[in-house]
Design a protein around this motif. Sequence first.
Motif, mmCIF file in Angstrom:
data_model
loop_
_atom_site.group_PDB
_atom_site.id
_atom_site.type_symbol
_atom_site.label_atom_id
_atom_site.label_comp_id
_atom_site.label_asym_id
_atom_site.label_seq_id
_atom_site.Cartn_x
_atom_site.Cartn_y
_atom_site.Cartn_z
ATOM 1 N N ARG A 125 0.869 -1.186 0.139
ATOM 2 C CA ARG A 125 0.015 -0.285 0.066
ATOM 3 C C ARG A 125 0.883 1.212 -0.170
ATOM 4 O O ARG A 125 1.764 1.729 1.210
ATOM 5 N N ARG A 126 0.981 2.092 -1.211
ATOM 6 C CA ARG A 126 1.811 2.964 -1.261
ATOM 7 C C ARG A 126 0.961 4.370 -1.297
ATOM 8 O O ARG A 126 0.019 4.649 -1.941
ATOM 9 N N VAL A 127 1.333 5.214 -0.211
ATOM 10 C CA VAL A 127 0.760 6.448 -0.241
ATOM 11 C C VAL A 127 1.205 7.431 -1.208
ATOM 12 O O VAL A 127 2.466 7.567 -1.289
ATOM 13 N N THR A 128 0.220 7.987 -1.911
ATOM 14 C CA THR A 128 0.764 8.744 -3.082
ATOM 15 C C THR A 128 0.631 10.321 -2.906
ATOM 16 O O THR A 128 1.207 11.123 -3.507
ATOM 17 N N ASP A 129 -0.294 10.581 -1.902
ATOM 18 C CA ASP A 129 -0.610 11.985 -1.740
ATOM 19 C C ASP A 129 -1.258 12.053 -0.494
ATOM 20 O O ASP A 129 -1.976 11.289 0.100
ATOM 21 N N VAL A 130 -0.918 13.247 0.288
ATOM 22 C CA VAL A 130 -1.563 13.614 1.639
ATOM 23 C C VAL A 130 -2.140 15.034 1.483
ATOM 24 O O VAL A 130 -1.815 15.771 0.937
ATOM 25 N N THR A 131 -3.184 15.190 2.566
ATOM 26 C CA THR A 131 -3.688 16.406 2.598
ATOM 27 C C THR A 131 -3.643 16.696 4.050
ATOM 28 O O THR A 131 -4.174 16.379 5.114
ATOM 29 N N PRO A 132 -2.447 17.556 4.647
ATOM 30 C CA PRO A 132 -2.048 17.766 5.993
ATOM 31 C C PRO A 132 -3.130 18.544 6.779
ATOM 32 O O PRO A 132 -3.323 17.999 7.977
ATOM 33 N N ALA A 133 -3.989 19.337 6.071
ATOM 34 C CA ALA A 133 -5.030 19.727 6.972
ATOM 35 C C ALA A 133 -6.110 18.903 7.627
ATOM 36 O O ALA A 133 -6.531 19.023 8.740
ATOM 37 N N THR A 134 -6.350 17.738 6.823
ATOM 38 C CA THR A 134 -7.419 16.730 7.395
ATOM 39 C C THR A 134 -6.672 15.459 7.580
ATOM 40 O O THR A 134 -7.272 14.675 7.927
ATOM 41 N N ALA A 135 -5.381 15.295 7.579
ATOM 42 C CA ALA A 135 -4.458 14.247 7.767
ATOM 43 C C ALA A 135 -4.903 13.210 6.752
ATOM 44 O O ALA A 135 -5.141 11.871 7.350
ATOM 45 N N ALA A 136 -5.481 13.174 5.562
ATOM 46 C CA ALA A 136 -5.957 12.323 4.736
ATOM 47 C C ALA A 136 -4.838 11.794 4.088
ATOM 48 O O ALA A 136 -4.094 12.546 3.417
ATOM 49 N N ALA A 137 -4.885 10.566 3.715
ATOM 50 C CA ALA A 137 -3.838 9.575 2.817
ATOM 51 C C ALA A 137 -4.652 9.239 1.424
ATOM 52 O O ALA A 137 -5.722 8.658 1.705
ATOM 53 N N THR A 138 -3.947 9.385 0.371
ATOM 54 C CA THR A 138 -4.576 8.849 -0.843
ATOM 55 C C THR A 138 -3.524 7.504 -1.065
ATOM 56 O O THR A 138 -2.441 8.044 -1.281
ATOM 57 N N PHE A 139 -3.871 6.453 -1.665
ATOM 58 C CA PHE A 139 -3.097 5.450 -2.001
ATOM 59 C C PHE A 139 -2.968 4.978 -3.451
ATOM 60 O O PHE A 139 -3.684 5.799 -4.184
ATOM 61 N N ALA A 140 -2.024 4.373 -3.789
ATOM 62 C CA ALA A 140 -1.767 4.293 -5.153
ATOM 63 C C ALA A 140 -3.077 3.594 -6.097
ATOM 64 O O ALA A 140 -3.202 3.810 -7.084
ATOM 65 N N ASP A 141 -3.847 2.903 -5.206
ATOM 66 C CA ASP A 141 -4.882 2.161 -5.990
ATOM 67 C C ASP A 141 -6.246 3.096 -5.782
ATOM 68 O O ASP A 141 -7.354 2.512 -6.269
ATOM 69 N N GLY A 142 -5.855 4.443 -5.513
ATOM 70 C CA GLY A 142 -6.999 5.392 -5.459
ATOM 71 C C GLY A 142 -7.803 5.364 -4.350
ATOM 72 O O GLY A 142 -8.672 6.379 -4.035
ATOM 73 N N SER A 143 -7.579 4.374 -3.444
ATOM 74 C CA SER A 143 -8.270 4.457 -2.093
ATOM 75 C C SER A 143 -7.820 5.680 -1.049
ATOM 76 O O SER A 143 -6.749 6.184 -1.290
ATOM 77 N N GLU A 144 -8.771 5.959 -0.259
ATOM 78 C CA GLU A 144 -8.254 7.151 0.586
ATOM 79 C C GLU A 144 -8.711 6.717 1.967
ATOM 80 O O GLU A 144 -9.409 5.772 2.381
#
Length: 382
Positions: A125-144
Amino acid sequence: MPHDDAACSAEECTVTVSGGSMGGLFTGVALDRAGHDVAVFEQSAGELRSRGGGIVAQRSVRSFLSRHTAVTPQHVTTTTSERRFLTADGDVRTATSDSMTFTSWDAVYRALRDAFPDDRYHTGRRVTDVTPATAAATFADGSERSADLLVAAEGGRSSTREQLFPDVSPEFADYVAWRGVVPESDLSADVADAFDDRFTFYQGTGSLILAYFIPGPDGGIDPGDRRLNWVWYDTLAGRDRGQLFTDASGTEQRFGVPPGKLRAPVERRQRDRASTALPPTFAAVVAATDEPFVQAIYDLTTPSMVVDRACLLGDAAFVARPHTAAGTAKAAEDAVELASALDDHDTLTAALAAWGRDRTDAGSRLVERGKRMGDDRLGLGG
Ligand SMILES: Cc1cc2nc3c(=O)[nH]c(=O)nc-3n(C[C@H](O)[C@H](O)[C@H](O)COP(=O)(O)OP(=O)(O)OC[C@H]3O[C@@H](n4cnc5c(N)ncnc54)[C@H](O)[C@@H]3O)c2cc1C
């Protein structure tokens, strides 16, 4: 549900950890033991494998193992009582009493992995993007995944750090570390005896090699069962780094070439160099090594370890040169201090501010110390 600047009590914090090596597991275990709801996401599929072997088992690593895992540190460590410098001929230049404790990367990884629940350790599970304000992570498979806190323990090549601080990048220190491990049973009795109970060094011109015993692949710490770990810092001496770091498949690597992947001419040249440039015992150790490998030495400093509710931890934030012997210890301290800060402060924002300030200071100081140590020892100092 994530909560905005709410009190982060032991029961309430949900944490996403990106990276499941040392930093990620120290964090996972420390926060799990403190009652937080943590999940670790590692990009590699399957178990991680040691790429070198030896680490100095600093007090913070031993204390983490005692407090948070089922492993007794004495069972996964080797010790030496003397620090010895050799001459080029192999005679003893200096010998001083000095107690050191060593372990292997795989022994610590295994202890941490066993201490963290399987159902919350996710591989591939690779994290590809983060949103620091909401501590959200998006993964390479598109899941969040949403959480109260996101910790990026992604190592020196962290993509989250690149996203948060695009101008920060590792700086090559103009020398490399050749490394290897040799089963003790592959060494002659004389050579094994020369390194037993000693942290041994040889300092040449623009070069420094050291060796110490670490636990064997199955964790054995008795004489005969161990492995000898060596690290040979070497300036490039006119060689082209691109050539050196082009692996057997023809791909140029940025940070080094792993075991088994050196190009034959590169490996041959370094082995030849070992036979002429090193004292006989060290030359014998390099000759007995099946798969030597090479790593770039670099420095990495980030301006801050915290951006809103996202943190950088371990090598993702600071990489100090290995002379400090502190990379794994720093990751353990970052994790333990994060758990304490969450416990000590009423809000997540206050906890992260205090933790980020302290650990950024500690990381910056360590990187500077590593630069001084390395440049002095390799004769690169200005
Ligand atoms: C497989 C492996 C073997 C090692 N062997 C040794 C050794 O033998 N001796 C030694 O001294 N040091 C070794 N190290 C380095 C040592 O672990 C670190 O320098 C130190 O312990 C700090 O660890 P860290 O977790 O911060 O970084 P690292 O150990 O570099 O770990 C970072 C982890 O994050 C993962 N990752 C990176 N980006 C993402 C992403 N976007 N999403 C999800 N996961 C991600 C990586 O796959 C990696 O597992 C090794 C590291 C690894 C990964």
